[in-house]
Design an enzyme around this catalytic site. Structure first.
Site, PDB file in Angstrom:
ATOM      1  N   THR A 185       0.825  -1.221   0.000  1.00  0.00           N
ATOM      2  CA  THR A 185       0.000   0.000   0.000  1.00  0.00           C
ATOM      3  C   THR A 185       0.854   1.264   0.000  1.00  0.00           C
ATOM      4  O   THR A 185       1.857   1.332   0.707  1.00  0.00           O
ATOM      5  CB  THR A 185      -0.856   0.021   1.288  1.00  0.00           C
ATOM      6  OG1 THR A 185      -1.763  -1.050   1.219  1.00  0.00           O
ATOM      7  CG2 THR A 185      -1.608   1.318   1.447  1.00  0.00           C
TER       8      THR A 185
ATOM      9  N   ARG B 160     -14.184  -7.835   0.014  1.00  0.00           N
ATOM     10  CA  ARG B 160     -13.321  -7.581   1.181  1.00  0.00           C
ATOM     11  C   ARG B 160     -12.792  -6.138   1.130  1.00  0.00           C
ATOM     12  O   ARG B 160     -12.324  -5.656   0.115  1.00  0.00           O
ATOM     13  CB  ARG B 160     -12.161  -8.554   1.178  1.00  0.00           C
ATOM     14  CG  ARG B 160     -11.172  -8.398   2.340  1.00  0.00           C
ATOM     15  CD  ARG B 160      -9.990  -7.507   1.990  1.00  0.00           C
ATOM     16  NE  ARG B 160      -8.940  -7.527   3.002  1.00  0.00           N
ATOM     17  CZ  ARG B 160      -7.876  -6.731   2.962  1.00  0.00           C
ATOM     18  NH1 ARG B 160      -7.739  -5.874   1.992  1.00  0.00           N
ATOM     19  NH2 ARG B 160      -6.956  -6.802   3.903  1.00  0.00           N
TER      20      ARG B 160
ATOM     21  N   GLY C  28     -10.080  -3.575   3.144  1.00  0.00           N
ATOM     22  CA  GLY C  28      -8.964  -3.571   4.086  1.00  0.00           C
ATOM     23  C   GLY C  28      -8.973  -2.334   4.969  1.00  0.00           C
ATOM     24  O   GLY C  28      -9.999  -1.680   5.166  1.00  0.00           O
ATOM     25  N   ASP C  29      -7.812  -2.029   5.495  1.00  0.00           N
ATOM     26  CA  ASP C  29      -7.682  -0.891   6.415  1.00  0.00           C
ATOM     27  C   ASP C  29      -7.552   0.438   5.703  1.00  0.00           C
ATOM     28  O   ASP C  29      -7.893   1.492   6.260  1.00  0.00           O
ATOM     29  CB  ASP C  29      -6.450  -1.092   7.292  1.00  0.00           C
ATOM     30  CG  ASP C  29      -5.165  -1.226   6.460  1.00  0.00           C
ATOM     31  OD1 ASP C  29      -5.193  -1.941   5.441  1.00  0.00           O
ATOM     32  OD2 ASP C  29      -4.160  -0.602   6.841  1.00  0.00           O
TER      33      ASP C  29
ATOM     34  N   GLY D 130      -4.336  -5.740   6.336  1.00  0.00           N
ATOM     35  CA  GLY D 130      -5.263  -4.733   6.828  1.00  0.00           C
ATOM     36  C   GLY D 130      -6.135  -5.179   7.987  1.00  0.00           C
ATOM     37  O   GLY D 130      -6.538  -4.361   8.827  1.00  0.00           O
TER      38      GLY D 130
END
Ligand SMILES: NC(=O)C[C@H](N)C(=O)O
Length: 317
Positions: free
Chosen positions: A172, A200, A202-203, A226
């Site tokens: 990322t 899904r 993630g963070d 994440g």
């Protein structure tokens, strides 16, 4: 003039930091904004756009690897130190999720738009809808389908012998900036974990998990698996630890310790990385496993790439 020449006093104190080796390029795209006396917010958007357009990495933007079903879905968030923020998750066929996130922040009463609704909003805002999946990503997906094993690697690609500057070191993009007026902003953009379940998130698009910024204290961003950042509200945690007096380095280290304490077994095989800057421009970074590098750019040095400290080495797993 070399890249290391000092620049005029107007930009003294301005600094931008980014995750991973491609952070060097992202910083260089962000720096002209800061050097011209522009805002941290404009700088991080410019840097994130550079990474999203970069065709060399498989974890951010248009060259990202798809999910389990072969669909490329993008997550991004942007935040400034006044608490303004915007994000998009599971966005398809739009090349610059970071700019859509900024529009969510500036043109809607909301913080987060997802999936088809995020795409509809982007199109209404004039972003072109275009197929993004590259031939390389499709080929990687076809290769993955032969075994269909979901097993995130410590870092996105093999890192056993990685050194700062190795091109294999990609994940990322998290970017934090402080501008000449001392204001902070951050951006986070990714295609998420390769081969994830469709849907899904993630963070990275979750404020407080993948990114958090507060002018009173500092800013933090995360990379790695994440789910661990979501579990721990991790970027918020790093900023709150700095609020309590920790340096950026200490705050990142302590947040990593928290992740390990929650899931000691899982921590042996998952990568978690934090990058933080405080309101004085001091920078810190920590990762669970080695291989996490981050880029720093300011008036004195434009292309620094530093190795973060890590808690475990990959050999200890
Ligand atoms: N590998 C990454 O950094 C991806 C991102 N943190 C996610 O979990 O979606």
């Amino acid at each position: 003039a070399s890249a290391h020449d000092a620049t005029p006093g107007a930009v003294k104190g301005a600094r931008v930091v980014s995750t991973w080796d491609f952070g060097v390029g992202a910083n260089q795209a962000a720096w002209p904004v800061l050097a011209a006396g522009g805002s941290a917010l404009d700088a991080v958007e410019a840097g994130a756009r550079w990474a999203e357009a970069d065709l060399c990495n498989s974890t951010v933007g248009r060259c990202g690897n798809p999910d389990r079903d072969g669909v490329l879905t993008l997550d991004a968030s942007i935040m400034d130190g006044d608490g303004r923020c915007g994000a998009v998750a599971a966005l398809e066929d739009i090349a610059h999720p970071i700019s859509v996130a900024r529009r969510v922040m500036e043109r809607t009463p909301h913080v987060l738009l997802v999936g088809a609704g995020a795409q509809q909003f982007a199109i209404e805002q004039g972003f072109p809808k275009q197929p993004l999946l590259t031939d390389k990503a499709r080929a990687a997906w076809n290769e993955w389908r032969k075994t269909s094993k979901y097993q995130p690697q410590i870092n996105a690609e093999r890192l056993d012998n990685a050194r700062p500057g190795d091109k294999s070191n990609h994940d990322t993009l998290g970017m934090l900036a402080i501008d000449a007026s001392g204001k902070l902003a951050g951006a986070c953009t990714t295609s998420g974990m390769a081969w994830k379940l469709h849907g899904r998130v993630g963070d990275s698009p979750i404020i407080g998990a993948g990114l958090y910024v507060d002018n009173e204290v500092g800013a933090a961003t995360a990379s790695g698996v994440g789910e661990e950042m979501l579990r721990n509200a991790a970027s918020f945690l790093v900023v709150e630890l700095m609020r309590q007096g920790r340096s950026p380095d200490e705050a990142c280290r302590e947040a990593i310790d928290r992740v390990v304490r929650k899931r000691p077994q899982a921590s042996k095989t998952l990568q978690v990385c934090f990058l933080a800057i405080n309101k004085h421009g001091e920078v810190g970074a920590h990762a669970l496993h080695r291989g996490f590098v981050y880029a720093v750019c300011d008036a004195g040095k434009r292309d620094a790439l530093l190795d973060s400290r890590s808690v475990y080495t990959t050999q200890q797993t």
